[in-house]
Design an enzyme around this catalytic site. Sequence first.
Site, PDB file in Angstrom:
ATOM      1  N   LYS A 243       0.865  -1.185   0.000  1.00 41.43           N
ATOM      2  CA  LYS A 243       0.000   0.000   0.000  1.00 41.43           C
ATOM      3  C   LYS A 243       0.902   1.235   0.000  1.00 41.43           C
ATOM      4  O   LYS A 243       1.747   1.382   0.888  1.00 41.43           O
ATOM      5  CB  LYS A 243      -0.884  -0.032   1.246  1.00 41.43           C
ATOM      6  CG  LYS A 243      -2.087   0.906   1.183  1.00 41.43           C
ATOM      7  CD  LYS A 243      -3.147   0.374   0.223  1.00 41.43           C
ATOM      8  CE  LYS A 243      -4.448   1.138   0.352  1.00 41.43           C
ATOM      9  NZ  LYS A 243      -5.144   0.857   1.615  1.00 41.43           N
ATOM     10  N   HIS A 244       0.738   2.085  -0.991  1.00 40.60           N
ATOM     11  CA  HIS A 244       1.541   3.297  -1.108  1.00 40.60           C
ATOM     12  C   HIS A 244       3.042   2.986  -1.048  1.00 40.60           C
ATOM     13  O   HIS A 244       3.807   3.627  -0.324  1.00 40.60           O
ATOM     14  CB  HIS A 244       1.152   4.307  -0.041  1.00 40.60           C
ATOM     15  CG  HIS A 244      -0.284   4.744  -0.147  1.00 40.60           C
ATOM     16  ND1 HIS A 244      -0.802   5.320  -1.283  1.00 40.60           N
ATOM     17  CD2 HIS A 244      -1.315   4.653   0.731  1.00 40.60           C
ATOM     18  CE1 HIS A 244      -2.077   5.587  -1.092  1.00 40.60           C
ATOM     19  NE2 HIS A 244      -2.427   5.180   0.111  1.00 40.60           N
TER      20      HIS A 244
ATOM     21  N   ASN B 219      12.567   5.506   8.107  1.00 36.81           N
ATOM     22  CA  ASN B 219      13.241   4.488   8.918  1.00 36.81           C
ATOM     23  C   ASN B 219      12.358   3.247   9.002  1.00 36.81           C
ATOM     24  O   ASN B 219      11.183   3.364   9.325  1.00 36.81           O
ATOM     25  CB  ASN B 219      13.508   5.027  10.324  1.00 36.81           C
ATOM     26  CG  ASN B 219      14.562   6.114  10.349  1.00 36.81           C
ATOM     27  OD1 ASN B 219      15.636   5.926   9.818  1.00 36.81           O
ATOM     28  ND2 ASN B 219      14.263   7.225  10.996  1.00 36.81           N
TER      29      ASN B 219
ATOM     30  N   HIS C 196      14.304   5.749   0.448  1.00 37.03           N
ATOM     31  CA  HIS C 196      13.598   7.016   0.661  1.00 37.03           C
ATOM     32  C   HIS C 196      12.510   7.235  -0.384  1.00 37.03           C
ATOM     33  O   HIS C 196      12.505   6.587  -1.406  1.00 37.03           O
ATOM     34  CB  HIS C 196      14.586   8.179   0.633  1.00 37.03           C
ATOM     35  CG  HIS C 196      15.517   8.179   1.802  1.00 37.03           C
ATOM     36  ND1 HIS C 196      16.796   7.675   1.732  1.00 37.03           N
ATOM     37  CD2 HIS C 196      15.340   8.582   3.074  1.00 37.03           C
ATOM     38  CE1 HIS C 196      17.378   7.802   2.917  1.00 37.03           C
ATOM     39  NE2 HIS C 196      16.520   8.342   3.749  1.00 37.03           N
TER      40      HIS C 196
END
Length: 537
Positions: free
Chosen positions: A289-290, A432, A537
Amino acid sequence: MAIAANTYPSPDKLPLKRALISVFDKTGLLELAQGLAARGVEIISTGGTARALSEAGLAVRDVSELTGFPEVMDGRVKTLHPGVHGGLLGIRADPSHAAAMDQHQISGIDLLVVNLYPFEQTVASGAEAAAIVENIDIGGPAMIRAGAKNHPYVAVVTDPNDYRSVLEELEAGEGETGLDLRKRLAAKAFALTAAYDTAVSSWFASSLNDVSPSRRSFTGQLAETLRYGENPHQTAAFYKTSEVRAGVATARQVQGKELSYNNINDTDAAFELVAEFDPKRTAAVAIIKHANPCGVAEGGTILEAYQRAYACDTVSAFGGIVALNRRLDAAAAAEITKIFTEVIIAPDADEEAMAIVAGKKNLRLLLTGGLPDSRAPGLLVKSVAGGLLVQSRDNGMVDDLDLRVVTRRAPDARELEDLKFAFRIAKHVKSNAIVYAKNLATVGIGAGQMSRVDSARIAARKAEDAAAVAGGEVLTKGSVVASDAFFPFADGLLSAVAAGATAVIQPGGSMRDDEVIQAADEHGIAMVVTGMRHFRH
């Protein structure tokens, strides 16, 4: 100092009297040539193209008649001649150009049909360097650029898919081409030569092991224009590159509505994650998801793996992407389709499974024919204001690492397998990243937080929520935990201890490693360090 522009207006309609055709890919060649010949267009050609047209009974003038010079050097030199380039570059409305053409008996070329030697295919075939170099086309790009520059007078066709458009234009225009068509063909021609040169320069950089060449270009071929980007007010398109890698770009879409920008991004993330698991060893399922996993698990079957992955976070799984490392079967298809799912991506699917998925008409089913190689090298590109960040793909694999136990207690065999499993997942979670796992299934995932301790707490809370839904115990008790980077302080580790974790895997390398290891020893936690970080990231 820039060269002064000529001031002659570009004509709209131009009669097509003469065409030069020289193609490696002969798809659609005869249909095009026959259509031109039927309109009385003179056809000039070279080598194998000329032979193919002559054998089909078409009148063809060899390019050597135009140049007064034979093909030499195994065909390396045949069109690099003023007789050709003058015919492509001459500005017909310029009296001095017209006079030069008359003086040197240069005939204008109104249509250029060229496609190029298969350089990228030759590289992909594993050919030797000499063969690759021989497939660098010189005359083709030179003619394409010449004709495209002079598009007010020349139509340049580089794609067999455009042959039909040209013939239809000639039919509608009674043998004439329009300026709009010539402009669009010129734009496409320059895009082709740019991509071709990019492929050549990239090959040279690769062969020289130059990871940071002074100039680097990236190209893609339009696969589809998307409805919008990440948000409805953003435009977007999907381009395919020359990289041969199983995934969303190479998949066959069996059914469902068109993929969105976010679908493509999330599906890629899901499939790259699930490819970490060898299908010969285990079945594995990742729910995304995303671009973050909300559940990942191994199992004896795809059905079992899906059920265990889904149990990690039943709330987030709604509207997610489901990626499989094995063929989709009927049992798994029936279970997956019980909730709203955006995309299923798998190497393959059986007929019964496809029939079940077909009951959800908007659900996209993508079949790739295989899995991407997680160890294969590659490049990742990200745009920033005024530049591009380019890095190699993160192809580090936990199975290849020298794992080092740094605590008094070593993990037992079950913990070690779970630690490796969790670290595989952490590699694909936004930093993180904290991943709790138990019995080869995720039981809590914390992603994308500004502090590692927050990720640890969020992952533990997710596990508590899942336990409340299932009506069972919180599965972080007796679990292991993976961190994508080192613990800067002991607080993240202590949060994992509070959640019930018994072992941890992390890269190590913090200034406070000793403090973190001491905290682990004080609580009887086993700790393994990998020496490899997996920021995402």
